[in-house]
Structures are given as structure tokens and as C-alpha cells.
Design a protein around this motif. Structure first.
Motif, PDB file in Angstrom:
ATOM      1  N   ALA A  24      10.107   4.171   7.234  1.00  0.00           N
ATOM      2  CA  ALA A  24       8.865   3.677   6.649  1.00  0.00           C
ATOM      3  C   ALA A  24       7.745   3.869   7.650  1.00  0.00           C
ATOM      4  O   ALA A  24       7.985   4.076   8.849  1.00  0.00           O
ATOM      5  CB  ALA A  24       9.018   2.193   6.301  1.00  0.00           C
ATOM      6  N   PRO A  25       6.491   3.821   7.186  1.00  0.00           N
ATOM      7  CA  PRO A  25       5.366   3.881   8.127  1.00  0.00           C
ATOM      8  C   PRO A  25       5.490   2.794   9.194  1.00  0.00           C
ATOM      9  O   PRO A  25       5.901   1.665   8.899  1.00  0.00           O
ATOM     10  CB  PRO A  25       4.153   3.636   7.224  1.00  0.00           C
ATOM     11  CG  PRO A  25       4.591   4.037   5.862  1.00  0.00           C
ATOM     12  CD  PRO A  25       6.048   3.711   5.786  1.00  0.00           C
ATOM     13  N   THR A  27       4.094   0.091  11.434  1.00  0.00           N
ATOM     14  CA  THR A  27       2.922  -0.782  11.459  1.00  0.00           C
ATOM     15  C   THR A  27       2.858  -1.685  12.686  1.00  0.00           C
ATOM     16  O   THR A  27       1.805  -2.238  12.982  1.00  0.00           O
ATOM     17  CB  THR A  27       2.891  -1.672  10.208  1.00  0.00           C
ATOM     18  OG1 THR A  27       4.055  -2.513  10.194  1.00  0.00           O
ATOM     19  CG2 THR A  27       2.875  -0.836   8.934  1.00  0.00           C
ATOM     20  N   TYR A 199      -1.531   8.352  12.767  1.00  0.00           N
ATOM     21  CA  TYR A 199      -2.512   7.703  11.893  1.00  0.00           C
ATOM     22  C   TYR A 199      -3.329   8.785  11.200  1.00  0.00           C
ATOM     23  O   TYR A 199      -3.730   9.768  11.829  1.00  0.00           O
ATOM     24  CB  TYR A 199      -3.370   6.841  12.815  1.00  0.00           C
ATOM     25  CG  TYR A 199      -4.626   6.186  12.290  1.00  0.00           C
ATOM     26  CD1 TYR A 199      -4.754   4.807  12.303  1.00  0.00           C
ATOM     27  CD2 TYR A 199      -5.731   6.924  11.882  1.00  0.00           C
ATOM     28  CE1 TYR A 199      -5.940   4.183  11.894  1.00  0.00           C
ATOM     29  CE2 TYR A 199      -6.900   6.313  11.463  1.00  0.00           C
ATOM     30  CZ  TYR A 199      -7.002   4.947  11.470  1.00  0.00           C
ATOM     31  OH  TYR A 199      -8.167   4.339  11.077  1.00  0.00           O
ATOM     32  N   ARG A 230       4.649  12.051   3.812  1.00  0.00           N
ATOM     33  CA  ARG A 230       5.876  11.295   4.092  1.00  0.00           C
ATOM     34  C   ARG A 230       7.038  12.234   4.430  1.00  0.00           C
ATOM     35  O   ARG A 230       7.912  11.888   5.219  1.00  0.00           O
ATOM     36  CB  ARG A 230       6.245  10.420   2.899  1.00  0.00           C
ATOM     37  CG  ARG A 230       5.224   9.346   2.541  1.00  0.00           C
ATOM     38  CD  ARG A 230       4.942   8.411   3.695  1.00  0.00           C
ATOM     39  NE  ARG A 230       4.057   7.314   3.304  1.00  0.00           N
ATOM     40  CZ  ARG A 230       3.221   6.706   4.115  1.00  0.00           C
ATOM     41  NH1 ARG A 230       3.126   7.091   5.386  1.00  0.00           N
ATOM     42  NH2 ARG A 230       2.456   5.716   3.709  1.00  0.00           N
ATOM     43  N   LEU A 237       0.755   6.203   9.627  1.00  0.00           N
ATOM     44  CA  LEU A 237      -0.027   5.276   8.819  1.00  0.00           C
ATOM     45  C   LEU A 237      -1.140   6.047   8.111  1.00  0.00           C
ATOM     46  O   LEU A 237      -1.833   6.852   8.732  1.00  0.00           O
ATOM     47  CB  LEU A 237      -0.649   4.191   9.697  1.00  0.00           C
ATOM     48  CG  LEU A 237       0.311   3.172  10.322  1.00  0.00           C
ATOM     49  CD1 LEU A 237      -0.470   2.187  11.191  1.00  0.00           C
ATOM     50  CD2 LEU A 237       1.080   2.429   9.247  1.00  0.00           C
ATOM     51  N   ASN A 239      -4.579   5.683   5.468  1.00  0.00           N
ATOM     52  CA  ASN A 239      -5.535   4.701   4.943  1.00  0.00           C
ATOM     53  C   ASN A 239      -5.586   4.723   3.413  1.00  0.00           C
ATOM     54  O   ASN A 239      -4.826   5.434   2.750  1.00  0.00           O
ATOM     55  CB  ASN A 239      -6.919   4.919   5.563  1.00  0.00           C
ATOM     56  CG  ASN A 239      -7.661   6.103   4.978  1.00  0.00           C
ATOM     57  OD1 ASN A 239      -7.072   7.016   4.398  1.00  0.00           O
ATOM     58  ND2 ASN A 239      -8.969   6.112   5.141  1.00  0.00           N
ATOM     59  N   ASP A 240      -6.521   3.971   2.850  1.00  0.00           N
ATOM     60  CA  ASP A 240      -6.562   3.707   1.412  1.00  0.00           C
ATOM     61  C   ASP A 240      -7.581   4.551   0.657  1.00  0.00           C
ATOM     62  O   ASP A 240      -7.868   4.262  -0.502  1.00  0.00           O
ATOM     63  CB  ASP A 240      -6.885   2.235   1.188  1.00  0.00           C
ATOM     64  CG  ASP A 240      -8.259   1.843   1.737  1.00  0.00           C
ATOM     65  OD1 ASP A 240      -8.732   2.499   2.701  1.00  0.00           O
ATOM     66  OD2 ASP A 240      -8.878   0.896   1.214  1.00  0.00           O
ATOM     67  N   GLY A 246      -2.760   2.779   0.184  1.00  0.00           N
ATOM     68  CA  GLY A 246      -2.331   3.300   1.471  1.00  0.00           C
ATOM     69  C   GLY A 246      -1.643   2.213   2.269  1.00  0.00           C
ATOM     70  O   GLY A 246      -1.233   1.183   1.732  1.00  0.00           O
ATOM     71  N   ASP A 247      -1.533   2.443   3.568  1.00  0.00           N
ATOM     72  CA  ASP A 247      -0.858   1.483   4.437  1.00  0.00           C
ATOM     73  C   ASP A 247      -1.811   0.431   4.991  1.00  0.00           C
ATOM     74  O   ASP A 247      -1.365  -0.601   5.486  1.00  0.00           O
ATOM     75  CB  ASP A 247      -0.185   2.222   5.601  1.00  0.00           C
ATOM     76  CG  ASP A 247       0.822   3.244   5.106  1.00  0.00           C
ATOM     77  OD1 ASP A 247       1.630   2.896   4.221  1.00  0.00           O
ATOM     78  OD2 ASP A 247       0.784   4.401   5.586  1.00  0.00           O
ATOM     79  N   PHE A 248      -3.121   0.701   4.929  1.00  0.00           N
ATOM     80  CA  PHE A 248      -4.108  -0.280   5.374  1.00  0.00           C
ATOM     81  C   PHE A 248      -5.423  -0.002   4.658  1.00  0.00           C
ATOM     82  O   PHE A 248      -5.662   1.101   4.169  1.00  0.00           O
ATOM     83  CB  PHE A 248      -4.291  -0.234   6.893  1.00  0.00           C
ATOM     84  CG  PHE A 248      -4.785   1.077   7.443  1.00  0.00           C
ATOM     85  CD1 PHE A 248      -6.124   1.272   7.738  1.00  0.00           C
ATOM     86  CD2 PHE A 248      -3.911   2.131   7.679  1.00  0.00           C
ATOM     87  CE1 PHE A 248      -6.587   2.479   8.245  1.00  0.00           C
ATOM     88  CE2 PHE A 248      -4.353   3.339   8.190  1.00  0.00           C
ATOM     89  CZ  PHE A 248      -5.704   3.522   8.470  1.00  0.00           C
TER      90      PHE A 248
END
Length: 448
Positions: A24-25, A27, A199, A230, A237, A239-240, A246-248
Motif C-alpha cells: 500500500a502507499p 504514509t 510522492y 500503483r 503517495l 494527491n487528490d 488520492g492518498d492526501f
């Protein structure tokens, strides 16, 4: 970000080995490190009047070509950038590999509109990645989903030629599917040419927003893009801003009023902020934020379980401008003494007094004083919970004062505070630091 000579081409970097798959990403590093540097740099740095200069001034490709023809950052020193970031207390750095103008800072095999065809003639991303790794910094890459130069990117309300009816007519048959293949191919390059990337910051989706003809996840085929990411680097990570989760999440140019949530569930978030209101180098924008304000923004974010990504815009020659260097130095001096009140910290379950912010790591609670009170600081709900208190900058003891809640106030004696309040007796003289911090050692388990 949002408003917001012929030289032999260098060889493309050899693809690096793909890292071992992760489940998984990752974090943990993101929520631990808390503070990163954003770097906006490209052709617009020569114009020196905002990274959206092509949009703002409605420049044609021909008018904008002058910056391509003169791009030769002879003072580019990514080692200096990385060391400046680390000295400021930052632990990751994110570089704009391609902004909305479409210019690429690496030797992409998919376009001629790249740094290796400018007078500079050399890849810029590889040295940046290596400099960050050498300083122990996580590596982030920004990639613009928008591209005002690509011949298949359909004109819309963000495009510099949005009001040129002749141009719009001539380009009406542009096919976003052609551009989508280019986008996906370039992201694949970025994730195979330069080894491990930690990132990714995509910018941005705008279907249904202010601009006509806005584009979103269907245009980018964001699910397929994420699938590719992926596959290549599962840990990274993202972003959205591709238009799908996304992841953040990425609040820009504002501070959230509290921890960020999605349908009531906490989410990872990172505020991206500028030094002066522009992302790219903007010579005449003097609306600089003070180090004091930026430190308070960092602390405020961590107290709400968020990160700060603070931007610099290097000059056309590749230097960090003197104001940025000075401000980063001031932040670094504060972080040198107060880092442990930020790094590895998050929100606390207590309500901080006005003009204070709490952060917590284990059984240590940090009180960040945005204003310095006279002699006493009252902390609701902490009576009987604190074993020891000290100023963080010099480890000098702060005395706890025990006052009966029902004691009346008289001319020379302070009255009692509400039950459960801890009162600290603090010096009259404020420590010589932008944001003083009191470190409280809690008399309870680390996870209490």
C-alpha cells in the motif's frame, strides 16, 4: 499551481530498477515528517511575473518561445536546494517536472519541448533526485495534467488562446485521447527513469468549475493512470487532484479551520503555501510572509493533523532568491530548537487556550504560544496531568502554580480558575524566538 539555440540533446536517463512492491502507499513518513519544500521552476522563471504568465497575458506559443530560447540556468545547484530544505527542517522536496505551459525539465522521449533542447541542454530532474537522496530527503515530483503547448490539448477557459476565435476554430478538432496517451506516457517515464519516487503531485482537475471546457478524471482516464502508478511504484503517495480520491488532500493558500475529513472520516492533508502569493519566481511581488507567520502556519497545521508544503520559486539562473534564503534560515533556526514539537507530532485531545496551539507526541504535550501572556498561562483540563514543564528552547523549568478554584481575586492575588485548570508561571521576558514552546511531560501513558 492554480491562480496561480540548438544544443545537442542529452541522452535519456537509463531506466532504474523498479523498487520491490509494497502492499500500500507508505504514509508513515508523511505524517511523521510534516514539513516539505515545493519548488516551482521552469520557463516562466525567466519572465519573472508569475507562473501563469502565459495565461494571464494570453501569450501565443511564438511569443512564449523567447523563454525557451534563452533558458540556461547556469547557477542550478540542486545540492544547495536540498541542503537549504534540510537546514530549514524540511524532510521532502517536490519539483515541478512540467507545469501548465507544457515545458519538461527532463529528457522526455515523447516531446521536443524539453530542457535538453534549450541552451542548457541537460536534464534537470535526475540531479535534483540525486541531491535529495544524498541529503536523506524524500523525493516528490509535480506533473501538470494541463498542457497549453501540446497540439492535442483542447482549448478551454484556462488556455492562453481562450479568446482567440480564429485559433479556437483552427484547433476545434483536437482530440483529448491523443493528449491522454502523452500524459500517461510521461508519468510512466517519471516513474521509471529516476528510481524510487515517494510522492506525486498532479495539478489539476477542473470539470464543472469556473473555466469553460473544464477537464476531469474522464479526460485524464484517472483510474487507469492510478493503476499504472500503483503497478510501477506501489508505495508512492498521490494527491487528490486527478479528480478521483488520492492518498492526501491539498488545501491551497488557506489554513483549514480544523482537521480535514471526508464524510466524517479523517483524511491525510497537506496545505501548500507560497512565500509571497506567486508559485514561480515573481521579481516584483513583494508581499512576503514573515518567518513568524510561516512557523505559526506550520504549527497550526500539525495541531490539526496536517502537513505544510512551503514553496520557493528559483530564479531563471537557478538560484533561490535572497528573501527565500533568509526566511528559510529563520525557520531553520526555530526548528533547530523546536523540531520535536513538530516532527512526529499530531493533534492533542485537549482544548488549547486562545492564541495557543497544542501538538502531541507520546506523553509529551507541546504548547505553542502565538502570543506571550503576562506571567501566567491557564491550561483547562490539565490539572494533575503534568509531571514537569519546561521551555523547549533552553530546557528551563516552568513552575506549576496550584490555586484553589474557589479562591477569590484580591488586589495582589489572582483568583482561582475553573476546576481542572493547570496554571503555569512563565517569565515576563518572552524567549527570543518567533514562537515560544512549552514542553509538558504528561503524567499518563503515552497513548493516554
Amino acid at each position: 499551481m492554480t491562480p496561480s539555440a540548438d544544443t545537442p540533446a542529452a541522452q535519456s536517463p537509463a531506466p532504474a530498477a523498479t523498487p520491490a512492491p509494497a502492499t500500500a502507499p507508505e504514509t508513515a513518513w508523511f505524517t511523521h515528517d510534516r514539513f516539505g519544500m515545493f519548488v516551482h521552476w521552469g520557463l516562466y522563471s525567466l519572465a519573472a511575473r508569475h507562473e501563469w504568465v502565459k495565461n494571464r497575458e494570453k501569450l501565443t506559443d511564438e511569443q512564449y518561445q523567447v523563454y525557451f530560447d534563452h533558458f540556461d540556468p547556469d547557477r542550478y545547484d540542486p545540492v544547495q536546494w536540498a541542503r537549504a530544505a534540510r537546514a530549514a527542517g524540511m524532510r521532502y522536496v517536490v519539483l515541478t517536472t512540467k507545469h501548465h505551459d507544457g515545458f519538461c525539465l527532463w529528457d522526455s522521449a515523447l516531446t521536443e519541448y524539453k530542457v535538453t533542447n534549450t541552451p542548457h541542454g541537460r536534464d534537470l530532474v535526475g540531479p535534483f533526485v540525486e541531491a535529495c537522496r544524498a541529503e536523506g530527503l524524500k523525493v516528490g515530483l509535480y506533473y501538470s495534467l494541463i498542457d497549453w503547448h501540446h497540439p492535442s490539448f483542447p482549448v478551454d477557459g484556462t488556455h492562453p488562446q481562450r479568446d482567440d476565435e480564429e485559433f479556437k476554430t483552427a484547433t476545434a478538432d483536437r482530440d483529448i485521447r491523443d493528449y491522454r496517451r502523452y500524459l500517461h506516457g510521461q508519468v510512466r517515464e517519471l516513474l521509471t527513469f529516476f528510481g524510487r519516487i515517494d510522492y506525486l503531485f498532479f495539478d489539476f482537475s477542473y470539470a464543472g468549475r469556473t473555466w469553460w471546457g473544464g477537464k476531469g478524471p474522464d479526460d485524464w482516464d484517472s483510474p487507469k493512470l492510478m493503476e499504472t502508478i500503483r503497478e510501477l511504484q506501489p508505495h508512492v503517495l498521490v494527491n487528490d487532484r486527478t479528480g478521483i480520491p488520492g492518498d492526501f488532500v491539498t488545501p491551497e493558500q488557506y489554513q483549514p479551520s480544523g482537521p480535514m475529513t471526508d464524510d466524517g472520516r479523517p483524511v491525510l492533508w497537506e496545505a501548500c503555501q507560497t512565500l509571497n502569493g506567486s508559485w514561480g519566481y515573481d521579481r516584483d511581488n513583494l508581499d512576503h510572509k514573515s518567518a513568524d507567520l510561516l512557523i505559526r502556519m506550520l504549527v497550526d497545521g500539525v495541531s490539526k493533523d496536517g502537513n505544510l508544503l512551503l514553496n520557493v520559486g528559483p530564479t531563471g539562473r537557478g538560484d533561490l532568491d535572497p528573501h527565500a534564503v533568509a526566511v528559510l534560515g529563520e525557520i531553520g533556526r526555530w526548528m533547530e530548537l523546536h523540531e520535536r514539537s513538530v516532527r512526529g507530532c499530531g493533534p492533542a485531545p485537549y482544548t488549547a487556550p486562545s492564541e495557543c496551539r497544542y501538538t502531541r507526541r507520546g506523553n509529551r504535550l507541546y504548547v505553542h504560544l502565538f502570543a506571550w501572556p503576562l506571567r501566567h498561562l491557564h491550561l483547562p483540563g490539565l490539572a494533575g496531568r503534568v509531571r514537569y514543564a519546561q521551555l523547549l528552547n533552553d530546557a528551563s523549568e516552568i513552575t506549576q502554580v496550584h490555586i484553589a478554584p474557589d479562591r477569590p481575586a484580591v488586589n495582589t492575588e489572582m483568583g482561582g480558575q475553573p476546576a481542572g485548570t493547570l496554571t503555569l508561571q512563565i517569565p515576563v521576558q518572552r524567549p527570543d524566538t518567533p514562537v515560544p514552546v512549552i514542553e509538558l511531560f504528561l503524567d499518563e501513558p503515552a497513548d493516554g
